[in-house]
Design a protein around this motif. Structure first.
Motif, mmCIF file in Angstrom:
data_model
loop_
_atom_site.group_PDB
_atom_site.id
_atom_site.type_symbol
_atom_site.label_atom_id
_atom_site.label_comp_id
_atom_site.label_asym_id
_atom_site.label_seq_id
_atom_site.Cartn_x
_atom_site.Cartn_y
_atom_site.Cartn_z
ATOM 1 N N ASP A 68 -1.520 -4.242 -1.366
ATOM 2 C CA ASP A 68 -0.137 -4.345 -1.029
ATOM 3 C C ASP A 68 0.641 -5.455 -1.488
ATOM 4 O OD1 ASP A 68 2.088 -2.600 -0.178
ATOM 5 O OD2 ASP A 68 2.342 -4.246 1.577
ATOM 6 N N GLU A 116 -1.563 4.784 -3.150
ATOM 7 C CA GLU A 116 -0.336 5.371 -3.879
ATOM 8 C C GLU A 116 0.645 4.239 -4.089
ATOM 9 O OE1 GLU A 116 -0.578 9.672 -1.570
ATOM 10 O OE2 GLU A 116 0.645 8.343 -0.978
ATOM 11 N N ARG A 166 5.700 -1.044 -2.532
ATOM 12 C CA ARG A 166 4.547 -0.762 -1.482
ATOM 13 C C ARG A 166 3.442 -0.025 -1.923
ATOM 14 N NH1 ARG A 166 7.127 -3.853 0.748
ATOM 15 N NH2 ARG A 166 8.709 -3.577 2.383
ATOM 16 N N VAL A 167 2.286 -0.435 -1.376
ATOM 17 C CA VAL A 167 1.041 0.245 -1.903
ATOM 18 C C VAL A 167 0.571 0.899 -0.605
ATOM 19 C CG1 VAL A 167 -1.231 0.223 -2.613
ATOM 20 C CG2 VAL A 167 0.562 -1.251 -3.583
ATOM 21 N N VAL A 168 0.334 2.352 -0.532
ATOM 22 C CA VAL A 168 -0.285 2.992 0.582
ATOM 23 C C VAL A 168 -1.716 3.285 0.562
ATOM 24 C CG1 VAL A 168 -0.176 4.897 2.200
ATOM 25 C CG2 VAL A 168 1.998 3.771 1.377
ATOM 26 N N LEU A 169 -2.762 2.526 1.092
ATOM 27 C CA LEU A 169 -4.216 3.025 1.007
ATOM 28 C C LEU A 169 -4.447 4.559 1.503
ATOM 29 C CD1 LEU A 169 -5.858 -0.278 2.190
ATOM 30 C CD2 LEU A 169 -5.621 0.569 -0.101
ATOM 31 N N ARG A 170 -5.031 5.263 0.634
ATOM 32 C CA ARG A 170 -5.453 6.652 1.061
ATOM 33 C C ARG A 170 -6.828 6.723 1.391
ATOM 34 N NH1 ARG A 170 -0.706 8.723 2.347
ATOM 35 N NH2 ARG A 170 -2.346 10.150 3.377
ATOM 36 N N PHE A 174 10.289 -3.653 -4.281
ATOM 37 C CA PHE A 174 10.397 -2.164 -4.064
ATOM 38 C C PHE A 174 11.468 -1.659 -4.991
ATOM 39 C CE2 PHE A 174 11.532 1.207 -1.143
ATOM 40 C CZ PHE A 174 10.347 1.696 -1.327
ATOM 41 N N ALA A 227 -9.111 -4.465 -0.819
ATOM 42 C CA ALA A 227 -8.220 -3.426 -0.288
ATOM 43 C C ALA A 227 -7.169 -4.000 0.440
ATOM 44 C CB ALA A 227 -9.077 -2.421 0.433
ATOM 45 N N ASP A 228 -7.404 -5.111 1.093
ATOM 46 C CA ASP A 228 -6.410 -5.626 2.211
ATOM 47 C C ASP A 228 -5.428 -6.382 1.346
ATOM 48 O OD1 ASP A 228 -5.515 -6.497 4.408
ATOM 49 O OD2 ASP A 228 -6.806 -8.037 4.665
ATOM 50 N N TYR A 273 4.211 2.705 -4.385
ATOM 51 C CA TYR A 273 5.656 3.317 -4.545
ATOM 52 C C TYR A 273 6.622 2.308 -4.869
ATOM 53 C CZ TYR A 273 4.042 7.145 -1.300
ATOM 54 O OH TYR A 273 3.535 8.391 -0.757
#
Lengths: 207, 521
Positions: free
Chosen positions: A153, A197, A159-163, A81, A149-150, A199
């Motif tokens: 991250d 996204e 960090r990966v935030v799924l939109r 991170f 998708a799972d 991060y």
């Protein structure tokens, strides 16, 4: 007739008066100021000790917080991170993730990096960087898209935030398609689209 | 309480013809008051052992009156008493009053008013005492002290089986100024007389007659004070037994006569007087006023009188006494104060030493703690900010797993999804002064393809069954059917045909769409 106080009594009065003066003088000039000075010194030391005790308590609390936070910091750092967002390396990881998920192919786009606002003050020397990520996925089953998708991250540092995750069926399941699949030919029954996204808390001057 | 409340002084008995200086050991010196040389000699005696001297007057010019004083409140008592004495003895310079034990008088409590003329003898004696650099401790009257002595004597005689049980007791002795008689009634002074000595003291027969005559005169005075012949009177005679017997034989009103020698008297009064110097056999003319003085020595005078010439001296003495007391109190107070201060200083020093140790220990601990803190490569505030941001980002992270798994369960094996969309809405920003709202849950949209179902009614029921299952699986979310397999919803247009009319050739669109969103509030 003469009035007599008496020699003894006169001597006694004078002696007592001298003693009173001596004791009074000692009280006013020596003992009083000395006692006052000691009392002030004591009060000052009491304040100083109380302040020191508070400081030690605070330092103890700070140390406990530091020890606890440092463990979390190391976990966060190990998760990448705090690393710079290396896109080439990230692309390779996406490719590896797609293969591991059983997808036939993927098309990804890293959009320009943005600096995000945080709820509180950002840590000194760092900024919260966010890279929008769009990925088109092609595979035989909708489960492969979801597995990708799972694992997204965990696959990328930070960090990966799924939109958004969309799974569309491209082809109907026909005997011909199943035959092609049985012969090992890649058949894209589904098409997935993932918008995410990415991060990282990168150095102020870093990517 | 001898010596404690008493004066502890020497006593100078002032008689008309002799001054007798005595202390507890007996007579120290005698002097003729008319002789300047004798007075000077007495002054030398006084100067040898400086100290206060109590004057005990055995003189002629003494006035006594028994008067009742009205019972008044404590605050007014002194004023009323002073006024009554002034009224009773207007021309007497030195006055005083002694309350009596008799309380039967309905007019008030009886008092013995006492008066004294400040005569030349008294002034000369006081001057002699002062010249010897001694102070006059007080002025009292020998008959008053004699009455007290008689009470002690009666108690002593009662112990020997010779009680003086009557209410009236008469003391008679040869003093320097003449024949002193002291009559007491229930222990209080009732009468005193000092009469000239008889011309023939050697002839015991005549002396007894003379003394009997004097006693008779005294008794006749006592009638005014309630004496009745039936009561009789006990006589204490300082003289030989034979004279006592003769006196008893001559006095028909006499109950008993006790004749004592000077040594007898001293023994019975338990005086410290050197008994060997006193004659063992009683004889008329043995001077015992010195013994009365010795008895009075060390006792508080029953009545202290204040002649004008002494008043100022007493005032000065009182002022110096107060000054001494104040100075003494100041010394004690200051000594106590200094002791307390010293103790406080000790406590403070002790505390300061302990506090310095604590200060050093805390300082050392603080240095160690700060070194530990400084050893971390990041400041605690920066670390906290960093972790807060990490937490903030982590809170945004939502995996589709749980929702999609639930969706697969709801669809079952027969129904296939044509399209599944999972969208995480943007987290709303915070309004001013309010915390930022939490991240809303993802919105799931599912498009179902039911083309293979021929029966449109069955297809519609299948979609509704899926929606019902989803509602069970997502109890806290809203599940709505956005599109049915046919346009059955109230907001849609449904085209149908019947009979010979053929519906427009349009392939039936057997697709339905469901939406799982945030629960409506």
């Amino acid at each position: 007739m003469t009035l007599q106080i008496g020699t003894g009594r006169t001597i006694l009065i004078v002696l007592l008066a001298l003693i009173v003066v001596a004791l009074g003088g000692a009280r006013l000039l020596l003992f009083g100021p000395a006692t006052e000075s000691l009392a002030q010194q004591r009060a000052g030391l009491e304040r100083s000790v109380a302040t020191l005790r508070r400081d030690v308590d605070r330092a103890d609390a700070t140390l406990v917080t530091l020890q606890r936070d440092w463990v979390r910091y190391e976990a966060v750092a190990a998760d990448g991170f705090l690393d710079r967002q290396e896109r080439l390396e990230a692309g390779a990881r996406l490719d590896a993730l797609a293969r591991a998920a059983g997808l036939n192919g993927l098309l990804y786009t890293f959009r320009p990096q943005q600096t995000m606002e945080t709820d509180g003050a950002a840590p000194a020397g760092r900024r919260l960087a966010m890279t929008p990520l769009e990925i088109d996925l092609f595979g035989p089953l909708d489960g492969t898209v979801l597995a990708f998708a799972d694992g997204l991250d965990a696959a990328l540092p930070g960090r990966v935030v799924l939109r958004e995750v969309t799974v569309d069926r491209l082809l109907p399941v026909t005997p011909a398609a199943l035959e092609a699949l049985a012969q090992g030919q890649p058949v894209d029954f589904v098409r997935g689209r993932v918008r995410a996204e990415w991060y990282a808390l990168v150095p102020e001057d870093g990517r | 309480m001898r010596g404690l409340l008493g004066t502890g002084n020497r006593v100078l008995v002032v008689g008309e013809d002799a001054l007798t200086l005595c202390d507890a050991d007996g007579v120290l010196a005698t002097a003729d008051p008319g002789s300047d040389a004798a007075l000077a000699g007495l002054g030398q005696h006084l100067r040898r052992h400086r100290g206060p001297v109590l004057l005990l007057l055995d003189t002629l010019d003494q006035f006594y009156r028994r008067e009742p004083v009205a019972r008044v409140g404590l605050l007014d008592r002194a004023k009323v008493l002073a006024r009554r004495i002034a009224q009773a003895m207007p021309d007497v310079e030195v006055r005083g009053a002694l309350p009596l034990t008799d309380t039967d008088d309905p007019a008030g409590r009886p008092h013995l008013f006492v008066g004294l003329a400040e005569d030349d003898l008294l002034r000369r004696v006081i001057a002699t005492v002062h010249e010897a650099r001694c102070t006059v401790a007080g002025v009292s009257l020998l008959p008053l002290e004699g009455a007290g002595m008689l009470r002690d004597l009666a108690r002593s005689l009662a112990g020997e089986g010779r009680p003086l049980e009557g209410r009236w007791t008469l003391y008679i002795a040869r003093h320097a100024g003449g024949i002193r008689q002291i009559v007491t009634r229930d222990g209080d002074l009732a009468l005193t007389r000092l009469t000239p000595p008889p011309p023939s003291e050697e002839d015991e027969e005549r002396l007894a007659a003379e003394l009997a005559q004097e006693v008779q005169s005294s008794i006749s005075y006592l009638g005014r004070q309630g004496y009745t012949p039936a009561e009789g009177i006990d006589i204490v005679l300082i003289g030989p037994e034979s004279l006592g017997e003769a006196l008893g034989a001559r006095g028909p009103l006499v109950r008993s006569v006790v004749a004592l020698s000077a040594r007898d008297l001293a023994e019975r009064l338990k005086l410290r007087a050197d008994l060997r110097r006193l004659p063992a056999a009683g004889a008329w003319g043995q001077r015992v006023e010195g013994l009365i003085g010795a008895w009075a020595q060390g006792r508080r005078p029953r009545l202290a009188l204040m002649p004008p010439i002494l008043r100022r001296q007493y005032q000065v003495k009182r002022v110096t006494g107060w000054a001494l007391a104040v100075l003494l109190l100041a010394v004690v107070g200051l000594a106590v104060d200094l002791t307390l201060l010293r103790h406080q200083q000790y406590l403070d020093r002790d505390s300061i030493a302990a506090l310095r140790v604590q200060q050093a220990a805390y300082g050392e601990t603080l240095t160690i703690r700060r070194d530990h803190i400084a050893a971390y490569p990041m400041a605690v505030e920066d670390l906290a900010a960093l972790l807060r941001v990490a937490d903030e980002v982590a809170a945004r992270r939502r995996l589709p797993d749980p929702d999609l798994a639930a969706l697969a369960t709801a669809l079952g094996e027969q129904i296939r999804a044509d399209r599944v969309t999972w969208i995480l809405p943007e987290r709303p920003t915070a309004r001013r002064g309010q915390p930022r709202p939490p991240q809303p849950p993802p919105v799931l949209t599912v498009r179902l393809d039911l083309t293979m179902v021929e029966d449109i009614g069955l297809a519609v029921r299948a979609v509704e069954a899926v929606a019902a299952r989803l509602r069970v699986l997502f109890p806290d979310r809203s599940v709505e059917i956005l599109q049915q397999v046919a346009s059955l919803l109230p907001g849609q247009s449904l085209v149908g045909a019947g009979g010979t009319v053929v519906a427009p050739s349009r392939a039936p669109d057997r697709r339905a769409e469901l939406r799982i969103g945030e629960s409506p509030r």
